[in-house]
Motif scaffolding. Structure first.
Motif, short mmCIF file in Angstrom:
data_model
loop_
_atom_site.label_atom_id
_atom_site.label_comp_id
_atom_site.label_asym_id
_atom_site.label_seq_id
_atom_site.Cartn_x
_atom_site.Cartn_y
_atom_site.Cartn_z
N ALA A 153 57.04 34.15 50.47
CA ALA A 153 56.38 35.46 50.49
C ALA A 153 54.96 35.28 51.02
CB ALA A 153 56.35 36.06 49.10
N TYR A 154 54.62 36.07 52.02
CA TYR A 154 53.30 36.01 52.65
C TYR A 154 52.58 37.35 52.51
CZ TYR A 154 53.57 31.52 55.10
OH TYR A 154 53.62 30.17 55.40
N ALA A 155 51.27 37.28 52.64
CA ALA A 155 50.45 38.48 52.78
C ALA A 155 49.50 38.26 53.94
CB ALA A 155 49.68 38.77 51.50
N ALA A 156 49.11 39.35 54.57
CA ALA A 156 48.09 39.31 55.62
C ALA A 156 46.79 39.86 55.04
CB ALA A 156 48.52 40.14 56.82
N TYR A 157 45.67 39.21 55.38
CA TYR A 157 44.37 39.60 54.85
C TYR A 157 43.40 39.82 56.01
CZ TYR A 157 46.24 37.64 50.51
OH TYR A 157 47.02 37.35 49.42
N LEU A 158 42.70 40.94 55.97
CA LEU A 158 41.61 41.16 56.89
C LEU A 158 40.39 40.41 56.36
CD1 LEU A 158 40.46 42.71 59.37
CD2 LEU A 158 39.70 44.46 57.74
N ILE A 188 46.54 52.44 52.59
CA ILE A 188 45.32 53.08 53.07
C ILE A 188 44.12 52.32 52.52
CG2 ILE A 188 43.96 55.21 53.15
CD1 ILE A 188 46.60 55.43 54.60
N LEU A 189 43.18 51.98 53.38
CA LEU A 189 41.95 51.31 52.97
C LEU A 189 40.81 52.31 53.03
CD1 LEU A 189 42.20 47.94 54.93
CD2 LEU A 189 43.13 48.51 52.69
N THR A 190 39.96 52.32 52.01
CA THR A 190 38.79 53.18 52.02
C THR A 190 37.55 52.35 51.74
OG1 THR A 190 39.04 53.69 49.65
CG2 THR A 190 40.09 55.18 51.21
N LEU A 197 35.54 47.54 49.90
CA LEU A 197 36.71 48.06 50.61
C LEU A 197 37.86 48.05 49.62
CD1 LEU A 197 37.55 48.92 53.50
CD2 LEU A 197 38.34 46.61 53.86
N GLU A 198 38.54 49.19 49.51
CA GLU A 198 39.59 49.33 48.51
C GLU A 198 40.86 49.84 49.13
OE1 GLU A 198 40.32 51.36 44.11
OE2 GLU A 198 38.43 51.62 45.16
N SER A 199 42.01 49.33 48.65
CA SER A 199 43.31 49.76 49.13
C SER A 199 43.89 50.79 48.17
CB SER A 199 44.26 48.56 49.24
OG SER A 199 45.59 49.01 49.34
N GLU A 200 44.17 51.99 48.70
CA GLU A 200 44.79 53.02 47.87
C GLU A 200 46.25 52.69 47.60
OE1 GLU A 200 44.26 56.82 49.65
OE2 GLU A 200 42.07 56.76 49.56
N GLY A 201 46.86 51.90 48.46
CA GLY A 201 48.26 51.58 48.29
C GLY A 201 48.51 50.52 47.23
N THR A 202 47.63 49.54 47.15
CA THR A 202 47.83 48.44 46.21
C THR A 202 46.85 48.46 45.05
OG1 THR A 202 46.33 46.96 47.39
CG2 THR A 202 48.62 46.99 48.11
N GLY A 203 45.79 49.27 45.17
CA GLY A 203 44.76 49.29 44.13
C GLY A 203 43.84 48.09 44.17
N LYS A 204 43.94 47.30 45.23
CA LYS A 204 43.14 46.09 45.32
C LYS A 204 41.81 46.36 46.02
CE LYS A 204 47.00 42.88 45.09
NZ LYS A 204 47.68 41.73 45.68
N ILE A 205 40.79 45.66 45.56
CA ILE A 205 39.46 45.77 46.14
C ILE A 205 39.16 44.48 46.88
CG2 ILE A 205 37.00 46.00 45.60
CD1 ILE A 205 37.80 47.66 43.18
N ALA A 206 38.40 44.61 47.97
CA ALA A 206 38.03 43.42 48.73
C ALA A 206 37.33 42.41 47.84
CB ALA A 206 37.13 43.83 49.89
N TRP A 213 33.03 34.92 53.15
CA TRP A 213 33.48 36.16 53.78
C TRP A 213 34.17 37.03 52.74
CZ3 TRP A 213 32.79 37.63 58.94
CH2 TRP A 213 32.11 36.69 59.72
N MET A 214 34.45 38.28 53.13
CA MET A 214 35.22 39.19 52.30
C MET A 214 36.66 39.22 52.83
SD MET A 214 32.92 40.55 50.18
CE MET A 214 33.65 42.07 49.60
N GLU A 215 37.60 39.56 51.97
CA GLU A 215 38.97 39.75 52.41
C GLU A 215 39.62 40.84 51.59
OE1 GLU A 215 41.16 36.12 51.77
OE2 GLU A 215 41.71 36.71 49.73
N ILE A 216 40.57 41.51 52.22
CA ILE A 216 41.40 42.48 51.50
C ILE A 216 42.83 42.37 52.03
CG2 ILE A 216 40.95 44.43 53.05
CD1 ILE A 216 40.98 46.17 50.42
#
Length: 257
Positions: A153-158, A188-190, A197-206, A213-216
């Motif tokens: 299982a992988y994830a991509a991070y900005l 959705i990222l806001t 930076l916060e993801s509305e889809g996962t509830g995760k914050i950068a 660096w920062m990542e989300i």
């Protein structure tokens, strides 16, 4: 445990090779006998990716190591640069799975004339991309699934920073998809305030990374052994036509979750 320690070193090494890198490292502090067995190349060769020699042979700088254990942890904590220095490779220290970061130069950026290329003292790459652009934003990174570790299982991070002043980055959509057949997973990222930076889809914050660096998380996917296709990670912003600035992109990282 005492009876186990009296086994021949070769037998202990075989047993340890079926554990995990972290377990093998812990066993090395139990006794001198365990240390010798757990440090052996036979153990750590099993934890390295099968194609590690091919990978390190393409590094832009020579990769020097005394033992396979030394190489393993070198790749965990000191990513090497590939593909002309625009992609980095490392290992997940928990399990030896492959991690790749596509530097900004490897990404497809919308309106390339709206991005300035500049060195950054904390970047592993020679250049990062900084945004100053009217119109929409598209940032796309893609990688072949066969390059990654299979059945994982992988994830991509900005991987990014926000300049002290930023504008027009209030909301963006990210998409993870297999190119063929298409399978999409979007969030959705806001942006709320400086470097939040916060993801509305996962509830995760950068989050702040160990390298400063920062990542989300942009999304997740599962890489099956039989997969032979490309996976794409997109960041898209098309709703705000005004000037956008202050986003500093180091790259997109694909790593195990």
């Amino acid at each position: 445990m005492d009876s186990f320690a009296r086994l021949p070193e070769e037998c202990i090494s075989i047993v340890l090779s079926f554990t995990s890198p972290m377990d093998a490292a812990r066993f090395s502090i139990i006794s001198h006998g365990f240390k010798s067995a757990s440090d052996s190349d036979n153990v750590w060769n099993r934890f390295l990716p099968p194609d590690y020699q091919q990978i390190i042979s393409t590094s832009v700088s020579p990769v020097r190591y005394a033992t396979k254990k030394h190489l393993y942890f070198h790749l965990c904590y000191s990513p090497i640069l590939l593909h002309g220095g625009n992609t980095s490779f490392s290992l997940d220290r928990r399990n030896g799975k492959k991690c790749y970061m596509l530097g900004a130069r490897e990404l497809l950026l919308s309106w390339r004339g709206c991005w300035s290329w500049t060195p950054h003292p904390q970047s592993r790459f020679s250049e990062v991309a900084q945004l100053k652009c009217p119109g929409s934003i598209h940032i796309r990174g893609k990688i072949k699934t066969q390059t990654l570790s299979s059945n994982t299982a992988y994830a991509a991070y900005l991987v990014f920073r926000l300049a002290e002043r930023f504008n027009g980055l209030e909301s963006s959509r990210t998409v993870i998809r297999f190119v063929y057949p298409q399978l999409e997973n979007s969030v959705i990222l806001t942006v709320e305030g400086t470097e939040k930076l916060e993801s509305e889809g996962t509830g995760k914050i950068a989050q702040v990374r160990g390298d400063g660096w920062m990542e989300i998380e942009m999304g997740k996917f599962y890489n099956r052994e039989e997969d032979n296709r490309e996976v794409e990670a997109w960041l898209i912003e098309i709703n705000n036509p005004g000037v956008k600035s202050g986003l500093i992109v180091e790259g997109i990282e694909f790593r195990p979750v």
